[in-house]
Structure formats: structure tokens, C-alpha cells
Design a protein around this motif. Sequence first.
Motif, PDB file in Angstrom:
ATOM      1  N   GLN A  91      34.720  41.573  35.375  1.00 42.28           N
ATOM      2  CA  GLN A  91      33.331  41.161  35.459  1.00 42.28           C
ATOM      3  C   GLN A  91      32.772  41.126  36.880  1.00 42.28           C
ATOM      4  O   GLN A  91      33.502  40.960  37.846  1.00 42.28           O
ATOM      5  CB  GLN A  91      33.157  39.790  34.824  1.00 42.28           C
ATOM      6  N   SER A  92      31.463  41.286  36.935  1.00 38.66           N
ATOM      7  CA  SER A  92      30.750  41.177  38.209  1.00 38.66           C
ATOM      8  C   SER A  92      30.477  39.713  38.512  1.00 38.66           C
ATOM      9  O   SER A  92      30.584  38.833  37.644  1.00 38.66           O
ATOM     10  CB  SER A  92      29.429  41.949  38.140  1.00 38.66           C
ATOM     11  N   GLY A 112      38.653  36.157  44.066  1.00 39.84           N
ATOM     12  CA  GLY A 112      38.379  37.098  45.149  1.00 39.84           C
ATOM     13  C   GLY A 112      37.673  38.326  44.635  1.00 39.84           C
ATOM     14  O   GLY A 112      37.527  38.534  43.427  1.00 39.84           O
ATOM     15  N   THR A 113      37.235  39.161  45.554  1.00 43.98           N
ATOM     16  CA  THR A 113      36.479  40.363  45.215  1.00 43.98           C
ATOM     17  C   THR A 113      37.417  41.549  44.965  1.00 43.98           C
ATOM     18  O   THR A 113      38.551  41.572  45.444  1.00 43.98           O
ATOM     19  CB  THR A 113      35.516  40.742  46.349  1.00 43.98           C
ATOM     20  N   THR A 114      36.919  42.529  44.208  1.00 43.39           N
ATOM     21  CA  THR A 114      37.685  43.760  43.975  1.00 43.39           C
ATOM     22  C   THR A 114      36.871  44.991  44.378  1.00 43.39           C
ATOM     23  O   THR A 114      37.194  45.653  45.342  1.00 43.39           O
ATOM     24  CB  THR A 114      38.141  43.861  42.518  1.00 43.39           C
ATOM     25  N   TYR A 115      35.799  45.284  43.676  1.00 43.34           N
ATOM     26  CA  TYR A 115      35.060  46.520  43.948  1.00 43.34           C
ATOM     27  C   TYR A 115      33.615  46.417  43.478  1.00 43.34           C
ATOM     28  O   TYR A 115      33.229  45.498  42.760  1.00 43.34           O
ATOM     29  CB  TYR A 115      35.732  47.703  43.239  1.00 43.34           C
ATOM     30  N   LEU A 116      32.824  47.401  43.884  1.00 38.84           N
ATOM     31  CA  LEU A 116      31.493  47.619  43.328  1.00 38.84           C
ATOM     32  C   LEU A 116      31.521  48.931  42.574  1.00 38.84           C
ATOM     33  O   LEU A 116      31.900  49.968  43.122  1.00 38.84           O
ATOM     34  CB  LEU A 116      30.429  47.700  44.436  1.00 38.84           C
ATOM     35  N   GLU A 117      31.163  48.873  41.314  1.00 39.42           N
ATOM     36  CA  GLU A 117      30.954  50.096  40.532  1.00 39.42           C
ATOM     37  C   GLU A 117      29.450  50.286  40.425  1.00 39.42           C
ATOM     38  O   GLU A 117      28.784  49.540  39.699  1.00 39.42           O
ATOM     39  CB  GLU A 117      31.554  49.966  39.130  1.00 39.42           C
ATOM     40  N   PRO A 118      28.873  51.245  41.130  1.00 44.86           N
ATOM     41  CA  PRO A 118      27.416  51.377  41.131  1.00 44.86           C
ATOM     42  C   PRO A 118      26.847  51.646  39.742  1.00 44.86           C
ATOM     43  O   PRO A 118      27.347  52.501  39.012  1.00 44.86           O
ATOM     44  CB  PRO A 118      27.168  52.580  42.052  1.00 44.86           C
ATOM     45  N   LYS A 231      25.186  42.471  46.214  1.00 44.08           N
ATOM     46  CA  LYS A 231      26.379  41.618  46.273  1.00 44.08           C
ATOM     47  C   LYS A 231      26.693  40.966  44.931  1.00 44.08           C
ATOM     48  O   LYS A 231      27.869  40.774  44.581  1.00 44.08           O
ATOM     49  CB  LYS A 231      26.224  40.543  47.357  1.00 44.08           C
ATOM     50  N   ASP A 232      25.662  40.637  44.143  1.00 40.39           N
ATOM     51  CA  ASP A 232      25.909  39.992  42.850  1.00 40.39           C
ATOM     52  C   ASP A 232      26.569  40.930  41.844  1.00 40.39           C
ATOM     53  O   ASP A 232      27.045  40.487  40.797  1.00 40.39           O
ATOM     54  CB  ASP A 232      24.599  39.464  42.251  1.00 40.39           C
ATOM     55  N   ASN A 233      26.606  42.210  42.156  1.00 40.73           N
ATOM     56  CA  ASN A 233      27.191  43.194  41.245  1.00 40.73           C
ATOM     57  C   ASN A 233      28.634  43.547  41.602  1.00 40.73           C
ATOM     58  O   ASN A 233      29.250  44.376  40.934  1.00 40.73           O
ATOM     59  CB  ASN A 233      26.342  44.470  41.244  1.00 40.73           C
ATOM     60  N   VAL A 234      29.145  42.923  42.658  1.00 41.83           N
ATOM     61  CA  VAL A 234      30.533  43.143  43.047  1.00 41.83           C
ATOM     62  C   VAL A 234      31.458  42.478  42.030  1.00 41.83           C
ATOM     63  O   VAL A 234      31.223  41.342  41.612  1.00 41.83           O
ATOM     64  CB  VAL A 234      30.793  42.583  44.463  1.00 41.83           C
ATOM     65  N   LYS A 273      34.718  53.631  42.223  1.00 43.56           N
ATOM     66  CA  LYS A 273      35.020  52.200  42.356  1.00 43.56           C
ATOM     67  C   LYS A 273      35.137  51.918  43.851  1.00 43.56           C
ATOM     68  O   LYS A 273      36.171  52.187  44.467  1.00 43.56           O
ATOM     69  CB  LYS A 273      36.311  51.830  41.624  1.00 43.56           C
ATOM     70  N   ILE A 274      34.086  51.403  44.430  1.00 45.66           N
ATOM     71  CA  ILE A 274      34.021  51.230  45.880  1.00 45.66           C
ATOM     72  C   ILE A 274      34.696  49.918  46.271  1.00 45.66           C
ATOM     73  O   ILE A 274      34.266  48.836  45.864  1.00 45.66           O
ATOM     74  CB  ILE A 274      32.553  51.245  46.353  1.00 45.66           C
TER      75      ILE A 274
END
Length: 285
Positions: A91-92, A112-118, A231-234, A273-274
Motif C-alpha cells: 500500500q501507498s 519504512g518506505t519502499t518505492y513509488l509506482e507512478p 510523497k503520499d503515493n510512495v 518501481k522507483i
Amino acid sequence: MKRLAWWLIGIAAIVGICVGLHEITSYSAHAQQSATITVGSMGSDYEVWQHIAKSQDAKKMGLTIKVKQITDGVQLNKATADGNVDVNAFQSWSYYQTYNQQNPKAKLAALGTTYLEPMGIYSKKYQSIDEIPDGATIAIADNPSQASRGLLLLQKAGLIKLAANFGVLGSVKDITSNPRHLKFKQIDDTTGPRIIKSVDAVLISNTVALEGHLHVLRDSIFHERLNKSTKDNVNILATAAKNEHRASYLKLVKLYHRADIQKYIKQKYYGTKINVNKPLSYFDN
């Protein structure tokens, strides 16, 4: 009598040793079992964590991981809150916030954070945002977090304007300006690739796009970029609130960002997957 007494003492000692060894063995087996971390996931994230669980990096960090697939996000979060899943990966940040707002008695904590999928805007009829005509129909997800994310992307593309206080539960009702008189069609967000030809444009998350053989960086006419506005979509790793400081769970974040793991993810998902390796303070306003 003395000999008998010594025999009895010897037998008792042997029995005691055997019982002790059994208890130690049982304790070791239990400890090993309890050290296994169950990671719940879905879609491409499930595949990523299957790879991570088998990786040499996981072994080097002393992590034993079992991956469990649950295909519904709400149920996966509930399983995590209930302890049937230790950590989830799907989840984002905005989805996580929405869940916590709607489930105040079963809150989760971010690890913690993982990635941003645009997320992307896709169209089979038009080659650019500028070509989208007056009165066009735009397909948008029917779940709150994906819908609000899509509307923010439409605003970024210059198609609409949203209320200043637009939040993670925002909807089309919060559109304050719609100069092209766009019409919105709500859809199950997993059907985006299948209905792409029946609408003028459709908003599709990258997980769904990949499953529909679409590459967000190549096939979309507009997509998210990694910056503070997205950032909320990370995506994040999440656990039950009581476990947010558990050391072994926090190790999963470091494991995800190991160079070998990132190389696999980049090759497997074509760079869509950034990687986002940020502290949780990144989400602060």
C-alpha cells in the motif's frame, strides 16, 4: 540399600537430563518458528517478496520470511492488525492513512518506505493531454485512495483544479474548476487496461498497468514524477501498531533497499518501481 539409592539417583538424573534436552529442543523449535516473519502482499509485490525471502541478502541478515498472498487490500490490512500477518507490503502512504482513519480501533504503523509506482493517464484515442477534448470521459477508480490520487494527477496535468483542502478522501465533488467539462466514470481500478478503448482516457495504477502489459514510462500520456507533490503515493511496509519498534521487522526495510534486491526489481519491472529510501519524516508537511 545404599546401592539401590545410588541407582535411583542415577536414573532420576538421566530422566532429568532427557526432559531438559526435550524442553531445550522444543524451545529452540518454537523460537525458530516465532522468528519467521510472515509478509502479506499481492500482485507484483507478492512476487518481489517471494524473491526477497529466498535471497542471500535475507540469509545474511538472519531473516526467515514467509510470504502470504491476500488479494484484497482491506482484508490484508485487517489480517495485519489482527496478527495473522506480521508485515504487509502493498500500500501507498495515502492508502495507509485512509485505512487508519476508517479503522481507528485497529490501526497500523508504518515501518519504512519502499518505492513509488507512478500512476499514469492512458488513452488509445489521444497522444497527449492537450488533445483531450471538451466533454471527454475519464475513467477513475471507485476506491477513495486511488480516486483522490487520480484527481491530483489530473490537476497536475492541468485538466482540473481541486479545493485547497483536498485530502486523501477527496472526490470529484472537490473539483472547483473543470474547464473542459470532463465527465468521470467510476470503475473497479483493476479493469483499467480492459476498458481503455471504451473511454477517452483512464487513470491506471502501475501494478494494474503492468498486469495489462502497459509500461507507465512509455505508454501513458502523462504520469507521476517522484517529488514532494507525490510523497503520499510512495509505498510503505506496515505492521500492527504495537509492533512498530520490533527490530526484525525494521530490518525488512533495510533488506528491501539492498543493492542486489534493487537490481532484481529494476530488471523485473523495467524501472517502473522507483526506489524511495526515505525516513518516515519524509511524509511530514
